[in-house]
Scaffold this active site. Structure first.
Site, mmCIF file in Angstrom:
data_model
loop_
_atom_site.group_PDB
_atom_site.id
_atom_site.type_symbol
_atom_site.label_atom_id
_atom_site.label_comp_id
_atom_site.label_asym_id
_atom_site.label_seq_id
_atom_site.Cartn_x
_atom_site.Cartn_y
_atom_site.Cartn_z
ATOM 1 N N GLY A 149 0.745 -1.372 -0.085
ATOM 2 C CA GLY A 149 -0.040 0.036 0.020
ATOM 3 C C GLY A 149 0.962 1.247 -0.170
ATOM 4 C CB THR A 150 4.487 1.798 -0.866
ATOM 5 O OG1 THR A 150 4.874 0.861 0.127
ATOM 6 C CG2 THR A 150 5.330 3.106 -0.697
ATOM 7 N N PRO B 106 6.786 15.665 1.958
ATOM 8 C CG PRO B 106 6.013 14.953 -0.396
ATOM 9 C CD PRO B 106 6.858 15.998 0.404
ATOM 10 C CB SER C 256 4.026 2.113 3.355
ATOM 11 O OG SER C 256 4.132 3.392 2.484
ATOM 12 C CG ASN C 257 6.415 -1.675 4.999
ATOM 13 O OD1 ASN C 257 5.611 -1.481 4.052
ATOM 14 N ND2 ASN C 257 7.540 -2.093 4.951
ATOM 15 C CG HIS D 167 -34.994 -34.042 5.810
ATOM 16 N ND1 HIS D 167 -33.473 -34.273 5.188
ATOM 17 C CD2 HIS D 167 -34.992 -34.309 6.646
ATOM 18 C CE1 HIS D 167 -33.114 -34.710 6.244
ATOM 19 N NE2 HIS D 167 -33.849 -35.042 7.266
ATOM 20 C CB SER E 208 -42.920 -10.461 -13.971
ATOM 21 O OG SER E 208 -42.787 -10.839 -15.149
ATOM 22 C CE LYS F 156 -43.450 -14.423 -10.763
ATOM 23 N NZ LYS F 156 -42.010 -13.998 -10.237
ATOM 24 C CD GLU G 2 -35.580 -12.457 -5.720
ATOM 25 O OE1 GLU G 2 -35.546 -11.408 -6.473
ATOM 26 O OE2 GLU G 2 -36.757 -13.354 -5.881
#
Length: 448
Positions: free
Chosen positions: A89-90, A120, A130-131, A178, A308, A314, A321
Site C-alpha cells: 500500500g506504499t 511528504p 507504509s508498512n 428436509h 415481472s 407478480k 434476494e
C-alpha cells in the site's frame, strides 16, 4: 526515475502519478474509510511529533488542518491510485503524504506548487512507514465501521425479528425438515430462531474487537521501530482512540502485526458467518412467503415493486434476494482475504490493499443488507393465520401424534391412506373408527 507530468491542479505529486501510470488495472480505489483512517493517523502524528520536538509549530498546525480536511472528505478526488498496486500500500501512503504536504504548503505559502516548506516524507510521514501505517489504517477503519455501521444494523434486524417472534407466538404452523412436512410448531418459534442467529452473529462480530484494536504503528519498515521516537506510537494511538471513542492499543509484537494479517482474516470469518446466517433467514422468508396461491403462503412480505416485465400482478421478494446476493459477495471476499492473509512473507504482508478493499466492502455490504432486511422486509411481515392452520390440518405429519397410541407402523399406514385418498389423517382415523372421536379430540386438542 526521470520526469513525470502531474496535472497542474493536483494536490498529489510525482510518486502518485507514477503509481497511476503503473497500475491502470481496475478503476477501483482504496476504500475511503481506510483513506480517512490513514489521514487521521497523519493528523495525530503531526500533533505528537510537535510534542516530541520533531516538528515546528507552523508545519505541525498546517499538517493537522490538511489532514482533517481529508477526513472531512474534501479531497476524495485526489486519491487516484488503483487498489491493485504495490502489496504494502506504499503508493496510497505516498498519495496521502503528497496531498497533505501540498495542501499544507498551500496553507503556508498560498500555492500548491512552488516553494515547498512541507515535505511528504520528512514531515507528513515522520516516524512512520507504509508498512505500519497501512495495516493500522485497515484495523482502524474496519473496527470503526463495524462498531458504527454494522453492529447497529444487526441490532435493528435482531429487534425486528424478535418483535415478530413475539407477534407470531400464538400462530401455529407446520414445521418442516428436509423441505418435507414435520410436526407443528409456532411461527414465532421460527422467527425466534432467526433472531437468535443474528444475536449470535453480533456476538461473533464483537469478539474481533480485541484483535482489530491492536495497531502496527511504531514498527516502521520491518517491525523493529527504526527511525521513530519510542513515545511516538503510544501517544499517536492514544490520540486516535480519543478522536474515535474506541480503545486502540499498540501491537504487542510488531513483527506479527506487520508480517501477518490474521486479525483481518479473523474478522472476515466472522463476517462470513453472519452472511451465511442472513442467507438462511432470507431464504426462509422467501419460502414462507412463496405463492401467493400456489406456494406455502404462510406469511406475506411488503410489496415493493412490480416483479415481472411479462407477468402482470407478480411481486417478488426483492429484499431477501438482494441480501442473498450481498452474502454471496461477502463469502467471495472472505476467500480473497484468506488468500491475502497467506501472503505474509517474512516481515511484511504484501496483499494489504486487496485485504483492505474486500474487508471494508464486506462490512459495508452487510451493514446495508441487514438494515434493508430489517426495515423494508421483516418489519412489514404479516402472518397468514388461516393458511397456517389449513396446512397443519392436511399435513400427513399429524400421524406422528398417533405413535404413542397406535405404534409407528400403524401410524405410518394411516398416513399412507390419507395420502392415497387425499383425506386428512384425522378424517381417516375417525372414518375408519380406529379411535373414538373423544380420543381423537384429546390427542389433537393442542394442535389447533
Amino acid at each position: 526515475m526521470g520526469p513525470v507530468e502531474v496535472p497542474e491542479n493536483a494536490y498529489f505529486g510525482a510518486g502518485t502519478q507514477r503509481a497511476v501510470e503503473n497500475f491502470p488495472i481496475s478503476g477501483l480505489g482504496f476504500p475511503l474509510a481506510c483513506i480517512y483512517a490513514l489521514a487521521l493517523i497523519k493528523k495525530c502524528a503531526a500533533v505528537v511529533n510537535h510534542e516530541l520536538g520533531l516538528l515546528d509549530n507552523e508545519i505541525s498546525e498546517a499538517l493537522v488542518v490538511s489532514a482533517q480536511e481529508v477526513v472531512d472528505k474534501k479531497f476524495d478526488d485526489q486519491f487516484v491510485v488503483d487498489v491493485f498496486q504495490t502489496g504494502s500500500g506504499t503508493s496510497t501512503n505516498m498519495n496521502m503524504n503528497e496531498v497533505i504536504a501540498s495542501r499544507s504548503n498551500e496553507i503556508l505559502t498560498g500555492k500548491i506548487v512552488g516553494k515547498s516548506i512541507v515535505h511528504p516524507n520528512d514531515h507528513v510521514n515522520l516516524g512512520q512507514s507504509s508498512n505500519d501505517v497501512i495495516p493500522s489504517a485497515i484495523h482502524i477503519s474496519a473496527l470503526t465501521s463495524i462498531k458504527k455501521k454494522l453492529v447497529p444494523s444487526l441490532v435493528s434486524l435482531h429487534r425486528h425479528l424478535s418483535n415478530k417472534a413475539e407477534e407470531f407466538k400464538d400462530v401455529k404452523k407446520i414445521g418442516r425438515t428436509h423441505l418435507q412436512d414435520a410436526v407443528p410448531i409456532f411461527l414465532g418459534q421460527e422467527f425466534g430462531g432467526h433472531a437468535r442467529q443474528v444475536e449470535l452473529g453480533i456476538r461473533r462480530i464483537a469478539a474481533v474487537e480485541e484483535s482489530l484494536s491492536e495497531l502496527a504503528l511504531g514498527g516502521t519498515a520491518v517491525g523493529n521501530g527504526l527511525n521513530t521516537h519510542s513515545e511516538f506510537a503510544p501517544k499517536v494511538i492514544a490520540l486516535i482512540s480519543k478522536y474515535l471513542g474506541i480503545n486502540f492499543k499498540e501491537a504487542e509484537n510488531h513483527f506479527e502485526a506487520q508480517g501477518a494479517q490474521d486479525a483481518a482474516v479473523e474478522a472476515s470469518g466472522a463476517l462470513k458467518t453472519v452472511a451465511v446466517g442472513l442467507v438462511k433467514i432470507s431464504n426462509d422468508i422467501r419460502w414462507l412467503a412463496s405463492g401467493p396461491r400456489c406456494g406455502l403462503g404462510e406469511i406475506s412480505i411488503p410489496s415493493l415493486q412490480p416483479g415481472s416485465s411479462i407477468m402482470p400482478g407478480k411481486v417478488n421478494p426483492v429484499i431477501p434476494e438482494a441480501v442473498i446476493q450481498v452474502a454471496a459477495q461477502v463469502m467471495g471476499n472472505d476467500t480473497t482475504i484468506t488468500i491475502g492473509g497467506q501472503s505474509g512473507n517474512f516481515e511484511l504482508n504484501v496483499m494489504l490493499p486487496v485485504i483492505a478493499y474486500n474487508l471494508l466492502q464486506s462490512i459495508d455490504l452487510l451493514a446495508s443488507g441487514a438494515k434493508l432486511l430489517a426495515e423494508k422486509c421483516v418489519k412489514g411481515i404479516t402472518a397468514n393465520r388461516e393458511k397456517c392452520a389449513a396446512n397443519i390440518e392436511k399435513s400427513l405429519a399429524m400421524a406422528t401424534y398417533l405413535v404413542p397410541h397406535l405404534g409407528y407402523d400403524k401410524a405410518a399406514s394411516i398416513a399412507n391412506m390419507a395420502h392415497e385418498t387425499g383425506k386428512s389423517v384425522i378424517e381417516i382415523v375417525v372414518e375408519e373408527k380406529i379411535l373414538s372421536e373423544e380420543k381423537v379430540k384429546e390427542i389433537f386438542s393442542e394442535t389447533f
